[in-house]
Design a protein around this motif. Structure first.
Motif, PDB file in Angstrom:
ATOM      1  N   GLY D 106       0.815  -1.203   0.000  1.00  0.00           N
ATOM      2  CA  GLY D 106       0.000   0.000   0.000  1.00  0.00           C
ATOM      3  C   GLY D 106       0.850   1.255   0.000  1.00  0.00           C
ATOM      4  O   GLY D 106       2.047   1.200  -0.275  1.00  0.00           O
ATOM      5  N   THR D 130      -3.819  -4.041  -1.507  1.00  0.00           N
ATOM      6  CA  THR D 130      -4.501  -3.762  -0.243  1.00  0.00           C
ATOM      7  C   THR D 130      -5.990  -3.913  -0.501  1.00  0.00           C
ATOM      8  O   THR D 130      -6.472  -3.560  -1.576  1.00  0.00           O
ATOM      9  CB  THR D 130      -4.230  -2.331   0.281  1.00  0.00           C
ATOM     10  OG1 THR D 130      -5.248  -2.010   1.239  1.00  0.00           O
ATOM     11  CG2 THR D 130      -4.310  -1.296  -0.831  1.00  0.00           C
ATOM     12  N   THR D 141      -7.300  -1.902  -6.375  1.00  0.00           N
ATOM     13  CA  THR D 141      -6.100  -2.466  -5.780  1.00  0.00           C
ATOM     14  C   THR D 141      -6.277  -3.981  -5.678  1.00  0.00           C
ATOM     15  O   THR D 141      -7.415  -4.472  -5.636  1.00  0.00           O
ATOM     16  CB  THR D 141      -5.858  -1.896  -4.374  1.00  0.00           C
ATOM     17  OG1 THR D 141      -7.051  -2.084  -3.591  1.00  0.00           O
ATOM     18  CG2 THR D 141      -5.546  -0.411  -4.436  1.00  0.00           C
TER      19      THR D 141
END
Lengths: 328, 328, 328, 328
Positions: D106, D130, D141
């Protein structure tokens, strides 16, 4: 516990089933718990012949309890059906210092174990692993409970599309000689009809049943069919037969296939595998041989391998009746 | 928002797909939000002809967002292909006071909607619902994301048994004209090879690839094959071909079949269905007609129905390359 | 079968459990099979008092076998704890022509049924439905097997993150008075330690066990804890205690909560529910009353309600031992 | 492709997320495809400091695409926050012959990568991993899509019990600073209200909304709450507040917790991970550095690390509106 055994080998043989890894883990850890060495044999009996061994300790079986398949792999072995092959296997075990053998598999695998024991005297213990639940001496084989859930989840999905389109589906499930999977998943998935090798429904009764279904207001139907030709027609022939006789139906076929053998084992299968592994190893350490460990009346128990091989696992007649009532 | 429309009908047509119920729910609730009446049409266009309607309010679509299939059911309608059939359908809608129509389905369904609009002037709006993702004007059709997960979970199970036995599996997935499902699930499931209609791999290259796989140390392989005959051979012929040319392989076939169409929709499909339903109703209320709502660049948008029908949804060439690299 | 009963009511009471819908379906269809009328009572005993009934036929229970929760809903009823409340309930049943009652629930619900029978003589039959498996007279309650799988799947996910970060997780599972869920899921999920109300491990032994785990090379650990204060400390206090005494551990807590009560029932729970529903209705039709139907030694059987209420469901000591061995 | 890089290291850092393993696999195989050596670093930056490396080839990442967590493990590293720590890490990389670094994590992990690059000049490339989806420069993501499905499946289960008992549930989901998970799963699970940090609903509006829900005939309700204190009260305080003001409600709380981080990745996350891994390695080989690879408008793209760290990922306002309309 009198314990002269200091090294045990474990292998998986025949068709793989969810829970086999959990059983391997249990055998390995129970050995460690009793300070007995353990080696894994790759690719079943063939690996014994080819010296395909691996030392296994508690950490080498971590993170496998939830995995389908078998980390030791499985294979058919023609060589093990010959005296020479078995002799080679025995020599290899002896060289490794192995004094007893745990075989995880079905009745074909148990037959091999029994012959091996007779010829070379090495103690053998069987753990029933097959999704078909067709083994005498245990109410549940490893993988069976998982396969039931896999099948029911698949039929739930098929029902979504069946009822959206008012269709009739023939769903073929595994179980060549035994209708356990078909009968239980048929009830569990709310199938309108169930065709199993143990009971010859007859094609006319199938038609009658489907017609009654239609008349009673059901707009879609699922028929669960056990694989194998014991019901006279395979699933594609059944489709043709029904289409000819009930042209108003849009009939489809789904063969669930090998996905039934895989998947992360259910909690039941993981716990059962853990229990059976403990029992198998401790029975060997108690001097027993030529038994299959199993579950009867919710208790872990032993059945002579010979009985496990010869006996057959009967369909529960009560379930046939429950199935009949549920499809009203 | 100028709003002269006071009653909208919604139907599902063609093959069902997960997310259709979420879309119905969204259409019904968006109507209620704007104080527009909504009726559901059962069994697609055929239900319009047969006056098979149901008034729907916010509570009549509760607890369906997570259900596969379609509560409005779907059907083929030969009558709707005739002028008389469509005229009857229009009369029925008029009698119900319906002033606009939302059609959830694939390009066949959209073609029907477009003709219906041309003949009778009733505003129509399409929502793309099909697992195949083969519609121009949207990056995702309803049900596609769910089907990808269903397929990948099934192949994960098959891989358990494939790698336990060192087998080669041909797995047939849906997608008659479009390889989206095969390509994405092939990458997602780590398939060794992917056969899709858009790319003629050729049988020799398949053999080469499998041989390279074997040489590189892979002991089992999964080949994902899109259904349809555009790749020259069906999945059973492929099996025979490989067995003849690579006798060392134990080859199996699994046809995943209709379970790919069902199941509880993924979060993505539920959210997409909710967004598209809002857009469809609000576009009608803004006076628009003959569009398909869709998702492009993560934004909800409109595409003229005609383009949606004629255009084709291309395979992303980047994915073909990714697939190649991943199978090294 | 001598049959003077012509109308049976069915209700669900207490905490809901997966399989309750399958049991309702079975009761309704078995009634239809025997040409007995059936009505459903909404919201348990409270619905009986408030006249909240619904006629039910075979088609009114379609497509519910795979649904969690209970379509008849469940509720606590303070009024039913009073004589007046029960009298009103009885009057309502009489007005409906109801001659027997099937209660799906736990031992609290059975106690109500027994009192009701004593006061008004109406035949009652219990079906054990609770995820906790804490009822005497059956090896499995409805919902228990499903909950085991739900918990094990959740812990499998937690283990992913636990082993990625070398963390210790305390996972609290349901089972206020009974450790069945904790013990079985602890074994099934490969937990390093299991804390249940039936066995006082003691905090020092927990520390010892965790230290041994660490020394044996385990980098992450899962401890499954049954809810309730019988183990001295709740799960957050356990976290604090371990952090103080083993500061090298990064300890986390996860309380699985109510998701354990829901979800589509497992095949086992669906089949069990179907069997128990048949047995409940047919036992009533045979003139029996004040029994609970259950499963013992894989066979459907009857236990007097009084025993079912007073008896307790013991933990299998063999499982404690298996758990010990597995965590070596 | 000008290629002077002959060895690349890959690590995972920060909270783990489903799809990280698929990204590791992709990085390793893309390296092999381009004849570049690849080593894995265990436990993130800390492993770099402690020389915890492993050579990785195509076969060392087999059978991990479907696994949650990260085989390279992840850890916080205080030492890496010091110049000395980073210097040691760099020396170790140099000794290994590593010429570039791929960091999967992240924005905290990316900040570390950027500083490392500034200090030692080694090319770095970030892959966003993440579940929170709180990173600028990518629409998704790794792990986010999987987490959405995990949460929606859990809430589906909770709804079973909520609607069986007419209860109100507050369900806390992950996302400390970003409401993406709460907003999407709230819509996907059909929540009656959604509380996210980006939008201050206010407690009175929550009460109004719940009262409207009740009046409109809803008998049970789910409120999805993003973790973190930005909405003024935590989930247990919310429960108390509502119980005080709406005593007719039976309110429960469920904190989903760390199970959201685990599980087998969805097909989307597996394909995304495969694409991003290819792009990361090939961008390095093209001489690029200090970028994050991501997905924008369905295309793989690069964003300067600095922007990815400083920018924020906005909630889509359209979704807030869709959520409002759906809860009518």
């Amino acid at each position: 516990m009198t314990n002269k055994i200091s090294k045990i080998a474990v292998l998986t043989s025949g068709g793989d089933a969810p829970g086999m890894n959990a059983a391997i883990r249990s055998v390995v850890r129970t050995c460690a718990y009793h300070n007995v060495e353990c080696i894994g044999v790759y690719r079943g009996y063939q690996g014994m012949i080819e010296n395909d061994f691996k030392e296994m300790g508690p950490r080498s079986v971590k993170d496998i309890i939830n995995k389908g398949g078998t980390v030791l792999k499985s294979a058919r072995s023609k060589e093990f059906m010959t005296v020479e092959g078995r002799k080679q296997a025995y020599e290899n075990l002896k060289n490794q210092g192995v004094q007893a053998l745990v075989v995880i598999g079905g009745d074909g695998s148990f037959t091999g174990a029994e012959i091996f024991n007779k010829e070379f005297g090495i103690p053998v213990m069987g753990i029933p692993g097959t999704i078909d639940n067709d083994i005498y001496g245990t109410s549940h084989t490893l993988g069976y409970d998982t396969a039931l859930n896999t099948v029911v989840e698949a039929i739930d999905k098929i029902r979504d599309t069946a009822s959206s389109h008012n269709r009739l589906f023939f769903v073929e499930v595994m179980g060549r000689d035994a209708g356990h999977i078909a009968l239980n998943t048929g009830i569990g998935a709310g199938a309108e009809e169930i065709l199993i090798p143990e009971e010859d429904l007859g094609l006319e009764r199938l038609l009658d049943s489907l017609k009654r279904s239609k008349e009673s207001g059901k707009s879609s139907s699922i028929v669960v069919v056990a694989e194998g030709d014991k019901i006279g027609k395979n699933v594609f022939e059944l489709k043709e037969y029904v289409e000819e006789n009930m042209p108003e139906y849009d009939v489809r076929v789904s063969v669930l296939g090998h996905m039934q053998r895989g998947g992360s084992p259910s909690c039941f299968d993981r716990v059962l595998a853990s229990r059976l592994g403990v029992k198998a190893v401790e029975s060997i350490l108690e001097g027993k041989t030529n038994y299959m460990v199993g579950l009867l009346n919710d208790k872990v128990c032993l059945t002579p391998l010979e009985q496990a091989i010869k006996g057959s696992s009967e369909i529960d007649k009560e379930l046939l009746r429950v199935s009949d009532i549920m499809t009203i």
